[in-house]
Design a protein around this motif. Structure first.
Motif, PDB file in Angstrom:
ATOM      1  N   ARG A  59      30.186  36.271  34.267  1.00  0.00           N
ATOM      2  CA  ARG A  59      29.766  36.131  35.655  1.00  0.00           C
ATOM      3  C   ARG A  59      28.472  35.334  35.694  1.00  0.00           C
ATOM      4  NH1 ARG A  59      28.875  42.105  37.547  1.00  0.00           N
ATOM      5  NH2 ARG A  59      27.939  42.133  35.453  1.00  0.00           N
ATOM      6  N   LEU A  63      25.102  36.167  40.371  1.00  0.00           N
ATOM      7  CA  LEU A  63      26.106  37.079  40.911  1.00  0.00           C
ATOM      8  C   LEU A  63      25.959  38.453  40.287  1.00  0.00           C
ATOM      9  CD1 LEU A  63      28.667  37.509  42.654  1.00  0.00           C
ATOM     10  CD2 LEU A  63      30.009  36.888  40.634  1.00  0.00           C
ATOM     11  N   MET A  67      25.097  41.985  42.167  1.00  0.00           N
ATOM     12  CA  MET A  67      26.003  43.131  42.102  1.00  0.00           C
ATOM     13  C   MET A  67      25.264  44.380  41.647  1.00  0.00           C
ATOM     14  SD  MET A  67      29.506  41.544  40.519  1.00  0.00           S
ATOM     15  CE  MET A  67      30.500  43.022  40.705  1.00  0.00           C
TER      16      MET A  67
ATOM     17  N   PRO B 145      36.160  43.529  43.638  1.00  0.00           N
ATOM     18  CA  PRO B 145      35.625  42.305  43.055  1.00  0.00           C
ATOM     19  C   PRO B 145      35.503  42.392  41.532  1.00  0.00           C
ATOM     20  CG  PRO B 145      34.407  42.842  45.033  1.00  0.00           C
ATOM     21  CD  PRO B 145      35.349  43.996  44.792  1.00  0.00           C
ATOM     22  N   GLU B 146      35.813  41.324  40.880  1.00  0.00           N
ATOM     23  CA  GLU B 146      35.817  41.224  39.409  1.00  0.00           C
ATOM     24  C   GLU B 146      36.975  41.956  38.750  1.00  0.00           C
ATOM     25  OE1 GLU B 146      33.746  39.095  37.780  1.00  0.00           O
ATOM     26  OE2 GLU B 146      32.933  38.585  39.749  1.00  0.00           O
ATOM     27  N   ARG B 245      31.598  38.848  47.378  1.00  0.00           N
ATOM     28  CA  ARG B 245      30.827  37.625  47.491  1.00  0.00           C
ATOM     29  C   ARG B 245      31.708  36.434  47.193  1.00  0.00           C
ATOM     30  NH1 ARG B 245      27.644  41.584  45.650  1.00  0.00           N
ATOM     31  NH2 ARG B 245      25.572  41.801  46.578  1.00  0.00           N
ATOM     32  N   GLN B 247      31.470  34.120  45.177  1.00  0.00           N
ATOM     33  CA  GLN B 247      31.602  33.707  43.773  1.00  0.00           C
ATOM     34  C   GLN B 247      32.579  34.552  42.989  1.00  0.00           C
ATOM     35  OE1 GLN B 247      28.605  34.668  45.061  1.00  0.00           O
ATOM     36  NE2 GLN B 247      27.753  32.651  45.551  1.00  0.00           N
ATOM     37  N   HIS B 248      33.066  35.626  43.590  1.00  0.00           N
ATOM     38  CA  HIS B 248      34.029  36.461  42.853  1.00  0.00           C
ATOM     39  C   HIS B 248      35.353  35.732  42.712  1.00  0.00           C
ATOM     40  CE1 HIS B 248      31.479  39.910  42.537  1.00  0.00           C
ATOM     41  NE2 HIS B 248      31.307  40.000  43.845  1.00  0.00           N
ATOM     42  N   MET B 266      39.842  31.348  35.864  1.00  0.00           N
ATOM     43  CA  MET B 266      39.365  32.219  36.944  1.00  0.00           C
ATOM     44  C   MET B 266      38.747  31.361  38.032  1.00  0.00           C
ATOM     45  SD  MET B 266      37.435  35.162  34.766  1.00  0.00           S
ATOM     46  CE  MET B 266      36.431  34.047  33.793  1.00  0.00           C
TER      47      MET B 266
END
Lengths: 71, 977
Positions: A59, A63, A67, B145-146, B245, B247-248, B266
């Motif tokens: 990531r 970010l 988080m 997310p993620e 967000r 950017q996820h 991704m």
């Protein structure tokens, strides 16, 4: 006729940016703005091994930090 | 023919330093131009000045004494244009995430139809409600997310619901095509380890039993009942596992790339939003627009397809699998469902156009076709189909999975303005394109380089593959600090309109004998043949190390194209090295589930013919066999194979005799060919060679081609004294130009060694006059031979003769600098070998007899006439070599009155002083420099010689039109017995 990133016998460094993203980089090209050397000149495979060992969280750092920040 | 402009990036990994020629006004930067460029493409030597750009010819004119025409690269204006202006794609970006944008659309048009499947229609409100329930269910599992959710669903409404639901939960979806082989599915799931799998009762069976992730079978009645209990409200960040967000990651697509190991890309949400925003501004449409959900979900184009519809109020209409797979059914379906937009890869676009024309489906509602995934070939059917409906638009989209679509080009509405192939276009909003050489510097406009992509479209990387990510997504030397760029491995070039043209894959290209091949161009040409319905041209390596270009063609119905004639059709439009080795008719082009060409399913062409029987015993047989193969459209032909049983007929027989005449200068009658239809039988009957003594190969005059009405080109040997290396020029010079090699005296029998280059020149002129008594003369020399050629040229001029061409291959007067030390027999053999086979090992260390035997074996296999050398010949050659090398520093050239054509070996230029300068005082005309991307000793190998040949041919043609020749136009015949 070899791409500069594909020379198995070449010398490379590993660069990193503020987001913690790594890049293989040939030594004969100047380091671009916003990147610093994370691993000094070495063989290509050693550089890649370094990235494998260190880039565990892919990531972007900004970010990941947002988080982790309290919400 | 499209000029194949230089591949400036194709150099060794350590790029050569730029040579700087400094004068008071400006610095010129010289780059090694390694083009396959024909001489007609003078953009690099004499670019036309453009408005606002520093005009190089003017700068040259300001300094009249510098008449060396350098290749000048990247004037400051050009660099700014390439790096900044053509990448000035900055556009506002929404900070919103995909679910927000979808939900905004739902609020705007809740009753509009979102999805159609068979007879069922689902409104935006309903789709949203169903997706919300599923999203809450997923969130309950911890999906957010993620996190990754696998989709192993068949086509249909549930698949769309699932995609939207996963996005709403904030996670990324991983499409797993249920039709993939179980091993691949297992690999994907094992690699990505998704949190959860959404599946259907029909497809759950494709999931490997040992998969760890829990599955949710959406059409199971219990599951359906449970889902009904979840709220149908839009999930918010408060509901999600963590705030969402941009950017996820939003999806993960598997791509194999050229190495074959699949990797998961991704893609973050902001990249997708950027793409969709751009797409909408270009294509438009909204409520009432009907988009076919045609592409396979595992193909990233589907993301653009599905979301460009759902985020803007369009209707997604889903065809069943069996409809998708059949072009006729598909076009009827599209007609019935009034489809307005279609996304498809190239072969499918062709198939749709063809089927629509055949089936008489006007498809008047079809307004936009977006091609992505392959090189767009504008076949007859596509042109025809678009020609009938002027408002219909064809978009060419380019972008690897690692960035999604990043460039686009919309074809002109007037089909007559379509060129042979379409550019991939300009970068989309917030995308930046860089075409770079091996030193990561921008190459000039029109020059091929590798494409690197920066900007908003970049994926995060490859899942769990940091090292692979680091070598493909690399630091970007342009743009904002800390930016990355993705290395595509695609070779492209800018055109002068600021559009990119796709030239092919880097790895496809480097592999065919050093020539840059553009399979797309060949495909386009082949497609124009009236008997060819579809074509695909690929690089194959069926024998390790032996890369060949193979053309597959689908013949027009009820036609059986003559393969030899097809070959000539293609050969008439492009350089020899781009003509496929084999032409394979197939019933249809095999496709992958994504609709792209399935290369692995293409049949191997018929090889091995040449292994039957013995190899050609000499050059004559080798040449004949090559001609047989060419005319028959085969990769090779054995010397004992019958021309007619290999597919030849009277028409191709005539073609063969013509080719024999133009290439070998020999007349063969058809009855002779019919009576002796194999290479082995025919070769001895070629009249030219019946009386030849093999040792004639060591004469001073080597008649490479004796026929032709134009004045011959005389090619003078390099230091080694042999001139057979020039035979490769035959195919590049027209049949009207005789070609003679000039070799050193003393090869066949002992002669006193000459004591100066001037003496050598006088001797050679005497031999030349036996063939051509008077000028205009055309002389060429490589290495040592270049100095001799200059001496020949000046001496001829002193004798009052006209010299129309002086061409020098990488030779420079030494002006007293000392030359090499003493060379021995092994050096001599290595030199000889290098011309024939640059990869053959050195003979150093072997006993001399073995070295010679090994070399002769090599020559026999190559069909070289030098296969007759014995030890005493090698001794003589060594003596000649040493003597020639000794003579070089003593040689002071006279002044030649005229221009010099100078080819330099760009791959081994060293130091700062341009060596062409050394000729300055010995040539009073222009020195026209053509750098060739080759080392010195490899200049007569096929690839460099092809480039040299092209320039020579153009120069010779130009001189033939302007030279005032008072000689009668008669064939110059070799009269020496």
């Amino acid at each position: 006729m070899i791409n500069p990133f594909e020379d198995a016998d070449g010398t490379y460094v590993v660069l990193v940016n503020d987001d913690g993203q790594y890049s293989l980089w040939p030594t004969y090209v100047d380091t671009p703005d916003g990147w610093t050397v994370a691993h000094p000149a070495d063989t290509r495979q050693s550089c890649l091994d370094f990235v494998d060992r260190h880039w565990t969280d892919m990531r972007p750092r900004s970010l990941a930090e947002s988080m982790n920040a309290p919400q | 023919m499209n000029p194949t402009v230089g591949a400036a990036w194709q150099r060794d990994a350590a790029p050569r330093p730029r040579v700087r020629v400094v004068d008071e006004e400006r610095e010129y930067s010289v780059v090694r131009q390694s083009g396959n460029e024909p001489a007609e493409d003078r953009r690099w030597l004499n670019p036309k000045p453009r408005t606002g750009e520093e005009a190089r010819p003017e700068a040259m004119a300001a300094k009249p004494e510098i008449s060396i025409r350098w290749i000048d690269v990247l004037a400051p204006g050009e660099r700014r244009r390439l790096v900044e202006e053509w990448n000035a794609t900055g556009a506002p970006v929404y900070d919103a995430c995909l679910p927000d944008l979808f939900e905004a659309q739902v609020r705007a048009t809740p009753e509009a139809t979102a999805v159609v499947w068979d007879a069922t229609e689902v409104s935006y409100a309903e789709l949203n409600g169903r997706a919300n329930r599923l999203a809450h269910h997923l969130i309950g599992f911890g999906v957010g997310p993620e996190r990754l959710v696998g989709l192993t669903l068949p086509r249909g409404i549930d698949l769309i619901v699932a995609i939207v639901a996963v996005l709403k939960a904030g996670a990324a979806y991983l499409p797993v095509d249920p039709e993939y082989p179980p091993a691949r599915i297992g690999l994907m799931l094992g690699d990505t380890d998704p949190m959860l799998l959404l599946t259907h009762s029909h497809t759950v069976g494709c999931i490997p039993p040992d998969t760890a992730a829990p599955t949710v079978v959406l059409d199971d009645t219990h599951i359906a009942a449970r889902l009904a209990q979840f709220p149908d409200t839009d999930p918010t960040d408060a509901d999600r596992t963590t705030p969402l967000r941009p950017q996820h990651p939003t999806y993960m697509i598997y791509t194999s790339g050229s190495t074959g190991v699949p990797k998961g890309v991704m893609m973050p949400g902001d990249a997708v939003v950027n793409l969709l925003d751009w797409h909408h501004r270009v294509v438009g449409g909204g409520v009432g627009t009907r988009t076919a959900q045609f592409t396979a979900i595992s193909f990233d184009v589907s993301v653009q397809e599905v979301l460009s519809a759902l985020l803007f109020g369009k209707t997604l209409v889903i065809p069943a699998d069996e409809t998708r797979r059949n072009a006729e059914k598909l076009v009827h379906w599209m007609q019935r469902h009034r489809i307005n937009e279609l996304f498809a890869p190239n072969l499918l676009v062709e198939a749709v156009c063809e089927a629509a024309l055949e089936q008489g489906c006007a498809l008047t509602d079809l307004r936009d076709i977006a091609q992505g995934g392959e090189a767009l070939t504008l076949s007859r059917q596509v042109r025809d189909f678009f020609g009938r409906e002027p408002g219909r638009r064809l978009h060419n989209h380019y972008g690897p999975s690692e960035t999604h679509v990043v460039t686009a080009y919309t074809l002109p509405s007037d089909v007559s303005r379509w060129e042979l192939s379409a550019p991939i276009g300009r970068p989309i909003a917030n995308a930046r394109m860089y075409v770079l050489d091996a030193g990561l510097r921008p190459v000039p406009i029109g020059v091929a380089g590798e494409l690197y992509i920066a900007g908003a479209g970049l994926a995060r990387g490859y899942l769990r593959r940091p090292a692979l990510t680091a070598q493909r997504f690399v630091a970007c030397p342009f743009g904002p600090p800390g930016a990355r760029m993705y290395r595509t491995g695609d070779v492209v070039r800018w055109n002068h309109e600021g559009q990119l043209e796709f030239l092919g894959r880097a790895d496809d290209q480097v592999k065919i004998r050093g020539f840059r091949i553009e399979p797309g161009e060949v495909t386009a040409v082949l497609g124009r043949h009236p008997q060819v319905s579809q074509a695909a041209v690929v690089v194959r390596e069926d024998r390790p190390g032996d890369k060949r270009l193979v053309a597959y063609l689908v013949p027009e119905q009820r036609s059986a194209p003559d393969l030899g004639e097809l070959r000539e059709f293609v050969a008439s439009s492009m350089p020899d090295y781009m003509v496929p080795s084999a032409f394979v008719p197939v019933a249809g082009l095999p496709l992958t589930p994504n609709g792209k060409l399935d290369r692995r399913a293409l049949p191997a062409p018929r090889y091995g013919a040449a292994e039957a029987g013995r190899p050609p015993r000499d050059r004559r047989e080798a040449s004949l066999a090559q001609l047989f193969a060419e005319v028959l459209g085969l990769p090779s032909v054995g010397v004992e194979e019958d021309f007619f049983s290999l597919g030849g007929h009277s028409l191709s027989a005539t073609r063969l005799t013509t080719r024999i005449r133009t290439t070998m200068g020999v007349d063969v009658s058809l009855p002779t060919l019919f009576e002796y239809p194999t290479v082995a039988d025919l070769a001895p009957r070629l009249d030219m060679d019946d009386t030849r003594n093999p040792l004639d190969a060591l004469d001073v005059l080597v008649p490479l081609r004796t026929t032709g009405v134009l004045p011959p080109l005389f090619c003078i040997h390099p230091a080694i004294g042999l001139s057979w290396c020039y035979s490769g020029l035959l195919q590049h010079l027209g049949p009207g130009r005789p070609l003679y090699g000039i070799q050193a005296t003393g090869l066949a029998q002992p002669e006193p060694l000459p004591t100066s280059i001037e003496e050598i020149a006088a001797t050679y002129i005497a031999h030349m006059r036996k063939v051509q008594p008077a000028g205009p003369y055309h002389v060429l020399g490589w290495s040592f031979g270049g100095l001799v050629a200059h001496a020949v040229a000046t001496r001829l001029q002193r004798e009052g003769e006209q010299v129309a061409l002086l061409a020098v291959l990488d030779a420079y007067p030494l002006d007293g600098d000392s030359a090499e030390s003493i060379l021995d027999e092994w050096d001599a053999i290595d030199f000889i070998i290098a011309v024939v086979d640059g990869a053959a090992p050195s003979v150093k260390g072997l006993p001399l007899a073995s070295a010679i035997a090994q070399t002769m074996e090599l020559f026999r296999r190559q069909g070289s006439p030098l296969a007759i050398l014995e030890e005493h010949h090698i001794g003589a050659i060594t003596g000649i070599l040493n003597n020639n090398v000794r003579l070089m520093p003593e040689f002071v050239p006279d002044l030649f009155h005229g221009d010099m054509l100078l080819f330099t070996a760009a791959a081994d230029m060293a130091g700062d002083v341009p060596r062409p300068e050394k000729w300055r005082n010995h040539v009073d005309g222009a020195i026209d420099v053509h750098p060739i991307d080759s080392q010195h000793r490899e200049l007569t190998r096929p690839a460099p010689l092809a480039q040299i040949g092209a320039v020579l041919a153009a120069r010779l043609q130009a001189s033939a039109m302007t030279t005032d020749s008072t000689q009668p136009l008669a064939a110059y015949r070799h009269s020496e017995s």
